[in-house]
Design an enzyme around this catalytic site. Structure first.
Site, PDB file in Angstrom:
ATOM      1  N   ASP A   7     -24.541  35.136 -50.573  1.00 39.50           N
ATOM      2  CA  ASP A   7     -24.204  33.743 -49.921  1.00 39.50           C
ATOM      3  C   ASP A   7     -23.556  32.812 -51.122  1.00 39.50           C
ATOM      4  OD1 ASP A   7     -24.485  32.022 -47.840  1.00 39.50           O
ATOM      5  OD2 ASP A   7     -26.283  31.154 -48.424  1.00 39.50           O
TER       6      ASP A   7
ATOM      7  N   SER B  25     -23.692  27.355 -44.144  1.00 41.74           N
ATOM      8  CA  SER B  25     -23.881  28.852 -43.490  1.00 41.74           C
ATOM      9  C   SER B  25     -24.395  28.730 -41.855  1.00 41.74           C
ATOM     10  CB  SER B  25     -24.700  29.755 -44.255  1.00 41.74           C
ATOM     11  OG  SER B  25     -23.901  29.952 -45.481  1.00 41.74           O
TER      12      SER B  25
ATOM     13  N   GLN C 200     -19.888  36.378 -42.705  1.00 42.04           N
ATOM     14  CA  GLN C 200     -20.400  35.245 -42.569  1.00 42.04           C
ATOM     15  C   GLN C 200     -19.551  34.223 -41.936  1.00 42.04           C
ATOM     16  OE1 GLN C 200     -21.775  31.696 -45.482  1.00 42.04           O
ATOM     17  NE2 GLN C 200     -23.254  33.208 -45.503  1.00 42.04           N
TER      18      GLN C 200
END
Length: 294
Positions: free
Chosen positions: A210, A234, A284
């Site tokens: 991430d 996110s 993502q």
């Protein structure tokens, strides 16, 4: 003081969840802490890794996580413990499915479904690792790149992260380069050795996945992480693990963005070990709100 902290020990501590004393519903309950962040907001990758560890604690030994799909629902507070509730959706002959919710103040901050598999034989192919990538030892560390910058965020990126991250291209912490391309790559690994637990290595890789993924979106539009007035968060995260890996060995994380629209940007990543094996794939979507230009 920051230099005295063992970042790998900090990572292992975060991923070492405790059972909740006496708490029992239709879920298995675990509790974890948070790494302190300058803005007191829980890092999304941390919750991903912890949720995967919680799910793995309820699965038969020997079954490895091979996929996860999660949604970030609310920002987390680093000052409050996180409760993880795991629902055992299914245990089949080869696969197990789990739903994990991460809670703070009684509300979910993350909802995830993950799947685990008994290792098996089958078809095998992969895309090739990109050529011409410089070796990680030839690239500067994040601490070297940010040396001398007296700012809480710069200090946290330099010393508090549990991963050694080396940018292949010039990083866009404070300014974007002239070339607007929707791709970037980093080498990464933990600073120290990790235990021989494959699910722990995979959860730690989810944690690290991430960090830089949405950077491919920013690069395409000539933006830096420090762009004044920009808001980035996110929204969801998907990950597939393909082959055994070690997160304490160098891994190449190649990222690109196929699309951005509607205040959202999509990014995907491929993670290779140093031998060129594709060990994981990531996707993502993030929210990106950009200040209006005068």
């Amino acid at each position: 003081m920051a230099d005295t902290v063992d970042p790998t020990a900090s990572l292992l501590s975060l991923l070492n969840l405790s059972p909740a004393d006496g708490a029992q519903t239709d879920e298995d309950i675990f509790v974890g802490g948070s790494q302190q962040e300058p803005l007191k907001r829980v890092f999304g990758g941390q919750v991903l890794g912890q949720s995967l560890v919680a799910a793995a604690l309820t699965v038969e030994p020997g079954r490895l996580m091979h996929s996860m799909h999660g949604y970030f629902l609310r920002p987390g507070d680093t000052e409050i413990p996180i409760t993880f509730g795991v629902q055992r959706l299914r245990d089949g002959r080869s696969f197990s499915a789990r739903r994990t919710h991460a809670y703070q103040n009684g509300l979910p901050i993350l909802s995830m479904i993950s799947s685990f598999q008994e290792p098996g034989e089958g078809l095998d192919h992969q895309v090739e690792m990109p050529e011409g990538i410089p070796e990680p030892e030839s690239l500067p560390t994040t601490a070297e790149l940010l040396k001398g910058i007296d700012h809480p965020v710069a200090k946290a990126w330099s010393h508090a992260r549990p991963m050694d991250i080396r940018h292949v291209e010039k990083p866009v912490y404070f300014e974007a380069g002239p070339e607007k391309v929707a791709r970037n790559a980093v080498w990464m690994k933990t600073f120290g050795a990790m235990p021989d637990d494959q699910n722990l290595h995979r959860a730690a890789l989810a944690y690290a996945s991430d960090y830089t993924l949405l950077e491919s979106v920013l690069r395409r539009h000539g933006l830096a992480w420090s762009t004044r007035g920009m808001s980035v968060a996110s929204l969801d995260h998907a990950m597939w693990w393909h082959r055994p890996l070690r997160v304490d060995d160098w891994l190449l994380y190649v990222q690109e963005s196929p699309s951005a629209s509607g205040a959202r940007g999509l990014a995907s990543g491929r993670i290779f070990n140093r031998a060129g094996e594709l060990v994981a794939t990531v996707a993502q979507e993030g929210m990106l709100r950009i200040p209006e230009q005068p």
